[in-house]
Design a protein around this motif. Structure first.
Motif, mmCIF file in Angstrom:
data_model
loop_
_atom_site.group_PDB
_atom_site.id
_atom_site.type_symbol
_atom_site.label_atom_id
_atom_site.label_comp_id
_atom_site.label_asym_id
_atom_site.label_seq_id
_atom_site.Cartn_x
_atom_site.Cartn_y
_atom_site.Cartn_z
ATOM 1 N N LYS A 62 0.862 -1.181 0.000
ATOM 2 C CA LYS A 62 0.000 0.000 0.000
ATOM 3 C C LYS A 62 0.901 1.235 0.000
ATOM 4 O O LYS A 62 1.792 1.354 0.839
ATOM 5 C CB LYS A 62 -0.913 -0.007 1.223
ATOM 6 C CG LYS A 62 -1.929 1.072 1.184
ATOM 7 C CD LYS A 62 -2.933 0.913 2.295
ATOM 8 C CE LYS A 62 -3.945 2.042 2.179
ATOM 9 N NZ LYS A 62 -4.961 1.960 3.171
ATOM 10 N N TRP A 63 0.654 2.136 -0.970
ATOM 11 C CA TRP A 63 1.488 3.315 -1.151
ATOM 12 C C TRP A 63 0.693 4.585 -0.896
ATOM 13 O O TRP A 63 -0.520 4.589 -0.939
ATOM 14 C CB TRP A 63 2.025 3.378 -2.580
ATOM 15 C CG TRP A 63 2.878 2.230 -2.983
ATOM 16 C CD1 TRP A 63 2.484 1.099 -3.634
ATOM 17 C CD2 TRP A 63 4.277 2.081 -2.772
ATOM 18 N NE1 TRP A 63 3.552 0.270 -3.853
ATOM 19 C CE2 TRP A 63 4.672 0.846 -3.327
ATOM 20 C CE3 TRP A 63 5.251 2.876 -2.158
ATOM 21 C CZ2 TRP A 63 5.982 0.396 -3.303
ATOM 22 C CZ3 TRP A 63 6.561 2.418 -2.139
ATOM 23 C CH2 TRP A 63 6.908 1.202 -2.696
ATOM 24 N N LYS A 64 1.396 5.677 -0.670
ATOM 25 C CA LYS A 64 0.826 7.015 -0.668
ATOM 26 C C LYS A 64 1.676 7.861 -1.627
ATOM 27 O O LYS A 64 2.801 7.495 -1.948
ATOM 28 C CB LYS A 64 0.777 7.617 0.728
ATOM 29 C CG LYS A 64 2.118 7.741 1.416
ATOM 30 C CD LYS A 64 1.966 8.224 2.830
ATOM 31 C CE LYS A 64 3.322 8.224 3.525
ATOM 32 N NZ LYS A 64 3.238 8.652 4.899
ATOM 33 N N ARG A 65 1.125 8.959 -2.099
ATOM 34 C CA ARG A 65 1.780 9.736 -3.146
ATOM 35 C C ARG A 65 1.837 11.216 -2.770
ATOM 36 O O ARG A 65 0.947 11.742 -2.126
ATOM 37 C CB ARG A 65 1.018 9.555 -4.455
ATOM 38 C CG ARG A 65 1.691 10.167 -5.654
ATOM 39 C CD ARG A 65 1.063 9.685 -6.947
ATOM 40 N NE ARG A 65 1.170 8.258 -7.150
ATOM 41 C CZ ARG A 65 2.253 7.615 -7.556
ATOM 42 N NH1 ARG A 65 3.361 8.278 -7.794
ATOM 43 N NH2 ARG A 65 2.241 6.313 -7.725
ATOM 44 N N ASP A 81 0.357 16.379 -0.563
ATOM 45 C CA ASP A 81 0.340 15.000 -0.071
ATOM 46 C C ASP A 81 -1.038 14.373 -0.268
ATOM 47 O O ASP A 81 -2.055 15.035 -0.062
ATOM 48 C CB ASP A 81 0.686 14.957 1.419
ATOM 49 C CG ASP A 81 2.117 15.379 1.690
ATOM 50 O OD1 ASP A 81 2.988 15.056 0.874
ATOM 51 O OD2 ASP A 81 2.348 16.033 2.722
ATOM 52 N N ASN A 83 -3.115 10.488 0.580
ATOM 53 C CA ASN A 83 -3.025 9.244 1.344
ATOM 54 C C ASN A 83 -3.248 8.007 0.489
ATOM 55 O O ASN A 83 -3.327 6.911 1.017
ATOM 56 C CB ASN A 83 -4.022 9.247 2.503
ATOM 57 C CG ASN A 83 -3.593 10.211 3.583
ATOM 58 O OD1 ASN A 83 -2.411 10.421 3.805
ATOM 59 N ND2 ASN A 83 -4.543 10.822 4.239
ATOM 60 N N TYR A 84 -3.351 8.184 -0.786
ATOM 61 C CA TYR A 84 -3.498 7.047 -1.680
ATOM 62 C C TYR A 84 -2.548 7.251 -2.857
ATOM 63 O O TYR A 84 -1.991 8.325 -3.041
ATOM 64 C CB TYR A 84 -4.948 6.867 -2.133
ATOM 65 C CG TYR A 84 -5.601 8.128 -2.641
ATOM 66 C CD1 TYR A 84 -5.668 8.394 -3.997
ATOM 67 C CD2 TYR A 84 -6.141 9.062 -1.760
ATOM 68 C CE1 TYR A 84 -6.257 9.550 -4.463
ATOM 69 C CE2 TYR A 84 -6.731 10.216 -2.227
ATOM 70 C CZ TYR A 84 -6.789 10.456 -3.582
ATOM 71 O OH TYR A 84 -7.364 11.600 -4.040
ATOM 72 N N SER A 85 -2.353 6.232 -3.656
ATOM 73 C CA SER A 85 -1.277 6.262 -4.632
ATOM 74 C C SER A 85 -1.734 6.333 -6.078
ATOM 75 O O SER A 85 -0.972 6.723 -6.943
ATOM 76 C CB SER A 85 -0.406 5.020 -4.438
ATOM 77 O OG SER A 85 0.692 5.054 -5.288
ATOM 78 N N GLN A 112 6.518 8.445 -4.427
ATOM 79 C CA GLN A 112 5.687 7.347 -3.945
ATOM 80 C C GLN A 112 6.380 6.758 -2.718
ATOM 81 O O GLN A 112 7.550 6.391 -2.781
ATOM 82 C CB GLN A 112 5.560 6.304 -5.054
ATOM 83 C CG GLN A 112 4.643 5.176 -4.750
ATOM 84 C CD GLN A 112 4.592 4.188 -5.904
ATOM 85 O OE1 GLN A 112 5.547 4.031 -6.648
ATOM 86 N NE2 GLN A 112 3.489 3.506 -6.028
ATOM 87 N N ALA A 115 2.766 3.435 2.572
ATOM 88 C CA ALA A 115 1.758 4.026 3.462
ATOM 89 C C ALA A 115 2.104 3.775 4.924
ATOM 90 O O ALA A 115 1.800 4.581 5.791
ATOM 91 C CB ALA A 115 0.379 3.478 3.125
ATOM 92 N N ASP A 116 2.753 2.658 5.193
ATOM 93 C CA ASP A 116 3.192 2.331 6.544
ATOM 94 C C ASP A 116 4.653 2.769 6.687
ATOM 95 O O ASP A 116 5.539 2.230 6.029
ATOM 96 C CB ASP A 116 3.056 0.825 6.788
ATOM 97 C CG ASP A 116 3.492 0.398 8.168
ATOM 98 O OD1 ASP A 116 3.801 1.280 9.006
ATOM 99 O OD2 ASP A 116 3.527 -0.821 8.414
ATOM 100 N N ASP A 117 4.911 3.747 7.545
ATOM 101 C CA ASP A 117 6.264 4.276 7.709
ATOM 102 C C ASP A 117 7.240 3.262 8.300
ATOM 103 O O ASP A 117 8.450 3.454 8.238
ATOM 104 C CB ASP A 117 6.234 5.531 8.590
ATOM 105 C CG ASP A 117 5.515 6.675 7.910
ATOM 106 O OD1 ASP A 117 5.480 6.711 6.660
ATOM 107 O OD2 ASP A 117 4.974 7.542 8.633
#
Length: 134
Positions: A62-65, A81, A83-85, A112, A115-117
């Motif tokens: 799961k990525w964020k963009r 920012d 919260n989704y990619s 990219q 999502a989880d740091d």
């Protein structure tokens, strides 16, 4: 021989990242990550937001963009920012126009990140387009 054929098909049929940049309903650019970076020309009188339709290759992560605007000296002008990619992203047209009026040609990039740091996965940065005033 079958293994080589399978490997060949697997490598060359994978989906790639692709994006489309629009202002309102007008498509300014349609490209993917294997093509060279192109320049789009943006009118300073447009009132519709800059829309990026981003499609990414399938992943189990799961990525964020983040979208970035940079000037010709690679200085950060703005970042947005999400919260989704993948999907449809809107960037405010007024700020983009303000930057191209002041700096001329600017770069639109995307980063990219997982999502989880806590995940130890390398982030990816890519230039989507150069933007210039008409």
């Amino acid at each position: 021989m079958k293994i080589y054929l399978f490997a060949f098909l697997f490598l060359f049929t994978q989906e790639k990242d692709a994006w489309q940049i629009c202002v309102g309903t007008k498509v300014l650019l349609r490209t993917d990550d294997e093509k060279p970076v192109q320049t789009i020309f943006l009118s300073t009188s447009d009132t519709s937001d800059l829309i990026i339709d981003y499609k990414e290759s399938p992943s189990n992560i799961k990525w964020k963009r983040t979208f970035l605007l940079r000037d010709k000296n690679d200085s950060l002008l703005a970042n947005y920012d999400f919260n989704y990619s993948k999907g449809r992203f809107r960037l405010p047209i007024k700020s983009v126009q303000q930057f191209i009026k002041r700096f001329g040609k600017i770069s639109l990039l995307t980063e990219q990140h997982p999502a989880d740091d806590q995940m130890m996965i390398r982030s990816k940065m890519q230039t989507l387009a150069y933007i210039q005033p008409k």
